[in-house]
Design a protein around this motif. Structure first.
Motif, mmCIF file in Angstrom:
data_model
loop_
_atom_site.group_PDB
_atom_site.id
_atom_site.type_symbol
_atom_site.label_atom_id
_atom_site.label_comp_id
_atom_site.label_asym_id
_atom_site.label_seq_id
_atom_site.Cartn_x
_atom_site.Cartn_y
_atom_site.Cartn_z
ATOM 1 N N LEU A 48 1.162 -1.328 -0.063
ATOM 2 C CA LEU A 48 0.035 0.020 -0.006
ATOM 3 C C LEU A 48 0.593 1.238 -0.289
ATOM 4 C CD1 LEU A 48 -3.435 1.015 1.817
ATOM 5 C CD2 LEU A 48 -1.533 2.572 2.384
ATOM 6 N N THR A 49 0.306 2.404 -1.119
ATOM 7 C CA THR A 49 1.207 3.893 -0.475
ATOM 8 C C THR A 49 0.000 4.725 -0.575
ATOM 9 O OG1 THR A 49 0.482 4.043 -2.733
ATOM 10 C CG2 THR A 49 2.553 2.513 -2.570
ATOM 11 N N ALA A 371 -6.696 -4.190 6.087
ATOM 12 C CA ALA A 371 -6.088 -4.972 5.160
ATOM 13 C C ALA A 371 -5.031 -5.347 4.889
ATOM 14 C CB ALA A 371 -6.572 -3.819 4.204
ATOM 15 N N LEU A 372 -4.380 -6.420 4.951
ATOM 16 C CA LEU A 372 -2.656 -6.484 4.815
ATOM 17 C C LEU A 372 -2.364 -5.641 3.876
ATOM 18 C CD1 LEU A 372 -0.123 -8.521 5.205
ATOM 19 C CD2 LEU A 372 -0.929 -9.721 3.041
ATOM 20 N N LEU A 403 -8.563 -11.862 6.655
ATOM 21 C CA LEU A 403 -7.269 -11.416 6.080
ATOM 22 C C LEU A 403 -6.762 -12.419 5.321
ATOM 23 C CD1 LEU A 403 -5.591 -9.661 8.523
ATOM 24 C CD2 LEU A 403 -6.188 -9.366 6.370
ATOM 25 N N PRO A 404 -6.155 -12.958 4.942
ATOM 26 C CA PRO A 404 -5.254 -13.158 3.986
ATOM 27 C C PRO A 404 -5.269 -15.144 5.235
ATOM 28 C CG PRO A 404 -4.168 -12.156 2.622
ATOM 29 C CD PRO A 404 -5.338 -11.519 3.949
ATOM 30 N N ALA A 405 -5.196 -16.399 4.543
ATOM 31 C CA ALA A 405 -4.191 -17.131 5.397
ATOM 32 C C ALA A 405 -2.975 -17.369 5.883
ATOM 33 C CB ALA A 405 -5.436 -18.732 5.092
ATOM 34 N N GLY A 410 4.858 -10.215 11.206
ATOM 35 C CA GLY A 410 5.588 -8.893 10.618
ATOM 36 C C GLY A 410 5.163 -8.120 10.072
ATOM 37 N N ASP A 411 4.347 -9.014 9.355
ATOM 38 C CA ASP A 411 3.045 -8.263 8.535
ATOM 39 C C ASP A 411 2.525 -7.068 8.973
ATOM 40 O OD1 ASP A 411 3.703 -9.966 6.315
ATOM 41 O OD2 ASP A 411 1.894 -11.317 6.987
ATOM 42 N N LEU A 412 2.932 -6.151 7.557
ATOM 43 C CA LEU A 412 1.908 -4.543 8.132
ATOM 44 C C LEU A 412 0.499 -5.154 7.674
ATOM 45 C CD1 LEU A 412 4.228 -2.270 7.096
ATOM 46 C CD2 LEU A 412 4.179 -2.879 9.782
#
Ligand code: LLP
Length: 463
Positions: A48-49, A371-372, A403-405, A410-412
């Motif tokens: 994302l930006t 969202a991821l 959210l994705p499985a 560490g994911d934002l």
């Protein structure tokens, strides 16, 4: 931190068998523009930006959790509101939604006025150069010191909220040798809720003076009799996160009726009415907020129509949107810390913030999206509850979302539409450090409210 795949939690299909949740309507990688600020997009790598800067860079430079505020979106929304209402009306941004000196400067540059509701907000506004005459002062229990400061500064209007305050403000104004411009806040018997409104016979709340039992007419009598006061109008605020214009229409009609009664009794046509704030925004894809021009048209049509039938000059209208301006312009960025799958139920995703940076879910059962954002993912959707790091099981940021499985520590992840009432209601619960607000615009990011530090905590703790 590792981006390796986390053992998948319960899939939405498991939960669907219970019949409570439906699968997400859209591809999780697609950012619904309804809930994200205007310059948000995904770059070619899937991150994302906002304002042209990727979240990875923002997280590295400013840390997480943090609020990122899309400045050009904020300014565009200010302009949309002031263009919609035009030169014959006034838009007061409700500072309680989020206020900082940078925000005050943007409001000033975009031609908006400002509603404050405390000495702290007043100080921020004046310090950042908002002309006092463009400020309105609200509150059901303003202190004498706050009123003094407002009157001394030459504040544009004080919204009187009680019989005691009518006398208090009149005395203080007289002592300063001025006639203070005031409005009287009335409760019109409309109790507004999200998506609906309920007309109530009685007013059972702390704000304002009731119309129904003649109290408001009595307040007007008293205000008109006091030399220190210049009564310019009547104010009504019916609630928050409202989508249905019907409540505003009832409110406008009742306020205009009061103006007609004042004209009949005192021979005075008050020149202004303020219809407050409360316009809803999209927190999830299910929400369908009105555009400012639709709101402006609906309000001005009803006021004009009612005034014509009461043979009144149409008063100048003012409104006080807070959430509708700042809410959609910011998101909160978090880093995923721990993930706890509960077979057949949901997966708990813990982030590095929580109820200290967003109390709205715990307090109002508010709904949010998530969202991821550090990458895209083709993994299946999993039902999650995004929770914070506080010692409280009600510490929930997003109650139900997908959210994705393959989400991993560490994911934002980011929660959109947190511009209003998140930083302004943030707390130090568990000695959490309140996150910074970072304004992003045209490839540049700058801190407008810095992150608290442990030194800040210790400085207040004087032993
Ligand atoms: N004017 C007056 C007199 C108000 O009391 C308020 C909000 C507003 C304007 C702005 O309302 P807005 O357009 O932002 O909805 N903490 C709650 C909201 C409390 C609103 C209090 N008054 C929340 O997080 O939803």
């Amino acid at each position: 931190m590792s981006r390796s795949a986390h053992p998948a939690g319960p899939r939405h299909a498991d939960v669907l068998t219970e019949g409570h949740y439906s699968a997400p309507a859209a591809d999780l990688n697609v950012l619904d523009e309804k809930v994200w600020s205007r310059t948000v997009t995904r770059d070619t790598d899937g991150a994302l930006t906002v304002g042209g800067i990727t979240v990875a860079r923002l997280a590295e430079e400013f840390g997480t959790p943090a609020y990122f505020l899309d400045e050009s979106d904020f300014r565009a929304r200010c302009r949309a509101w002031s263009d919609a209402f035009g030169p014959d009306a006034d838009v007061f941004y409700a500072g309680k939604a989020f206020l900082s000196r940078a925000v005050v400067r943007w409001l000033k540059e975009e031609g908006l006025n400002l509603d404050v509701c405390s000495g702290g907000e007043l100080t921020t506004a004046l310090d950042a150069g908002m002309p006092a005459e463009r400020i309105a002062f609200h509150g059901n229990n303003k202190t004498v010191a706050e009123i003094e400061r407002a009157v001394e500064a030459g504040i544009g209007r004080i919204v009187l909220d009680s019989f005691q305050e009518i006398v208090r403000v009149a005395h203080i104004a007289q002592r300063h040798g001025v006639r203070q411009r005031v409005q009287i806040r009335v409760t019109v018997g409309v109790e507004a809720h999200t998506h609906e409104f309920i007309a109530t016979a009685h007013e059972d709340q702390k704000f304002g003076i009731a119309l129904a039992d003649g109290q408001a007419a009595e307040a007007v009598r008293r205000a008109l009799s006091l030399d220190g006061l210049d009564l310019i109008g009547v104010h009504s605020h019916i609630g928050s996160q409202i989508f249905d214009m019907a409540g505003f229409e009832v409110s406008a009609r009742r306020v205009v009726q009061l103006l007609a009664e004042i004209r009949d009794e005192h021979g005075v046509e008050l020149p202004e009415i303020d219809l407050g704030g409360g316009l809803g925004i999209a927190y999830t894809s299910e929400d369908d907020p009105r555009e400012p021009h639709e709101i402006a048209k609906a309000l001005s049509d009803i006021v004009t129509r009612e005034c014509e039938s009461a043979k009144l000059r149409t008063p100048r209208i003012s409104v006080e949107p807070g959430r509708a301006i700042v809410g959609p312009t910011a998101f909160t960025l978090y880093e995923v810390g721990t993930i706890k799958p509960l077979e057949g139920l949901r997966t708990y995703v813990s982030v590095d913030g929580g109820m200290s940076d967003n109390i709205r879910t715990a307090l109002y059962d508010a709904e949010y999206s998530v969202a991821l954002v550090s990458r895209t993912s083709d993994a299946e959707p999993m039902l999650v509850r995004v929770v914070g790091k506080h010692c409280e099981s009600g510490d929930i940021v997003v109650k139900d979302a997908f959210l994705p499985a393959d989400l991993a520590p560490g994911d934002l992840i980011a929660v959109p539409a947190t511009g209003a009432y998140c930083r302004s209601m943030a707390s130090n619960y568990n000695h959490a450090l309140r996150p910074p607000v970072v304004a992003v615009r045209d490839g540049e990011a700058r801190v407008i409210v810095r992150r608290e530090t442990e030194e800040d905590l210790l400085r207040l703790d004087v032993g």
